[in-house]
Write an enzyme that holds these catalytic residues in place. Sequence first.
Site, short mmCIF file in Angstrom:
data_model
loop_
_atom_site.label_atom_id
_atom_site.label_comp_id
_atom_site.label_asym_id
_atom_site.label_seq_id
_atom_site.Cartn_x
_atom_site.Cartn_y
_atom_site.Cartn_z
N ASP A 258 0.86 -1.17 0.00
CA ASP A 258 0.00 0.00 0.00
C ASP A 258 0.91 1.24 0.00
OD1 ASP A 258 -2.30 1.68 0.47
OD2 ASP A 258 -1.58 1.82 2.54
N ARG A 259 0.37 2.39 -0.39
CA ARG A 259 1.21 3.60 -0.45
C ARG A 259 1.07 4.45 0.81
NH1 ARG A 259 0.10 8.38 -4.70
NH2 ARG A 259 -0.49 9.42 -2.78
N ASP A 260 0.00 5.25 0.90
CA ASP A 260 -0.11 6.25 1.96
C ASP A 260 -0.23 5.60 3.33
OD1 ASP A 260 -0.12 8.11 -0.11
OD2 ASP A 260 -2.31 8.02 -0.30
N CYS A 339 -5.87 3.08 -8.48
CA CYS A 339 -7.26 3.23 -8.88
C CYS A 339 -7.64 4.69 -8.70
CB CYS A 339 -8.16 2.33 -8.02
SG CYS A 339 -9.90 2.84 -8.13
N ARG A 361 -10.86 -0.52 -7.36
CA ARG A 361 -10.72 0.10 -6.05
C ARG A 361 -10.68 -0.95 -4.94
NH1 ARG A 361 -11.21 4.72 -3.03
NH2 ARG A 361 -12.51 4.56 -1.18
N ASP A 387 -1.64 -0.37 5.88
CA ASP A 387 -1.94 0.20 7.20
C ASP A 387 -3.44 0.26 7.48
OD1 ASP A 387 -2.39 2.21 5.22
OD2 ASP A 387 -2.43 3.70 6.84
ZN LIG Z 1 -10.97 1.87 -9.88
#
Ligand SMILES: [Zn+2]
Length: 440
Positions: A258-260, A339, A361, A387
């Site tokens: 995951d990023r953020d 997404c 998503r 997270d």
């Molecule tokens: Zn999407």
Amino acid sequence: MIMKDYTAVIQAGGKGSRMIELTQDKLPKPLLLLNGKPMIQWQIETLSDFGITEIVIITGHLGDKIKDYFADGSNYGVHISYIEEKEPLGSAGALYYLKEQILSENFILIFGDVMFEIDWNRMIGFHENHQKQVTLLAHPNSHPYDSDLLLLDQKMQVKAILPKNEERSFWYDNCVNAGIYILKSDILQDFEEIQKRDFEKDILCERIKRGEVYAYITSEYVKDAGTPERFRTVCQEQADGIWAKKWLVNKQKCIFLDRDGTINQFRGLIANEDEFELEEFASEAVRKINGSGYLAIVVTNQPVVARGMCQEEDVRRIHRKMQTLLGRQGAFLDDIIFCPHHPDKGYPEENKAYKCTCECRKPAIGMIRQMAVKHNLDLEKSWMIGDSTVDIKTAKNAGVSSVLVMTGQAGQDGKYNEKATVIAENLLKAVEMILSLDKE
Ligand SMILES: [Zn+2]
């Protein structure tokens, strides 16, 4: 697929002065033993595995020793002919002689220092789909800051080469030219006389200007072994099985990130690259993945686009910042997918085109599915680190194991009541845990 239509040309004519410590100038560099086998033999064998058996070797300094070793190639299941450089012709001057030798419509060009284990079917398939003059092999590497970089558009057309010695006051994709090409043979008509020519400067850059060069990007093992230090690394990685692990013919293991809140500090929605700051442990974590044989792929929801806070191009710019910062510390991502959608309509500034219920998503698994096909992933042996409970739900939906990290939202988003396979303090601890489980 049998590649009868593809002749492979190996440029083995270099003087090898950087490698003299190992060759003692008694051996041409391509015959240097890499774990018991000459470098060039490794190249020839991976070609012949795919039915690419027509091979031309360009020889120079001590070239007779290569001829004595391989002869016509019949002991190695291939047919080899030779072009002998009487005087140094640069990296491309000797291609003049190919005009009479190459009968195939396309040919593969490989530089002698580059060691690789790639799925040729994929690269050739890409070349045939694009029907352009040149396909080059590109990949992310661990030192983009001192590599020439490729600037691509969304269709993989190469727009420019950014030389390593020019200052870069901008964020960039970690996309490096690996030194392996497929070319249409009619490019040889450009060689009107025998003269010294540089492949990149005199041929590639010209074709880039004409819009005739496309990049095929791979996560497979491709490395320049042209200095003693790099040569030793390449030997070690061969012995450790990294070449074979990354070969796309084999199923791949992946750690989805995951990023953020996982890679970068959690700041809510990020629409501007100034708000993007890596977590201090992120580079070390990704570097460990890079050395393990797992792929590192970022999978992130970015509804900022649907909400009208920015465009897809802005998200890509943020991802260029992520890659630049990771790259400065020797870490790279094998892929990034996001997404841009969001399902809830009715906000004044929203971007209607992206307001929809989509397959991508998270916790839907469209992005994971897409990556699984593209990178031949074994999802059962893959992991997701995130997270939020959305990441854990996604992992469960996709059948991959998961680690919830205590950074960012630390599982407090409360969207789903899902249990992670394990919990870790942060991304680095999560990666270390996965790699230690892997050893058992
Ligand atoms: Zn999407």
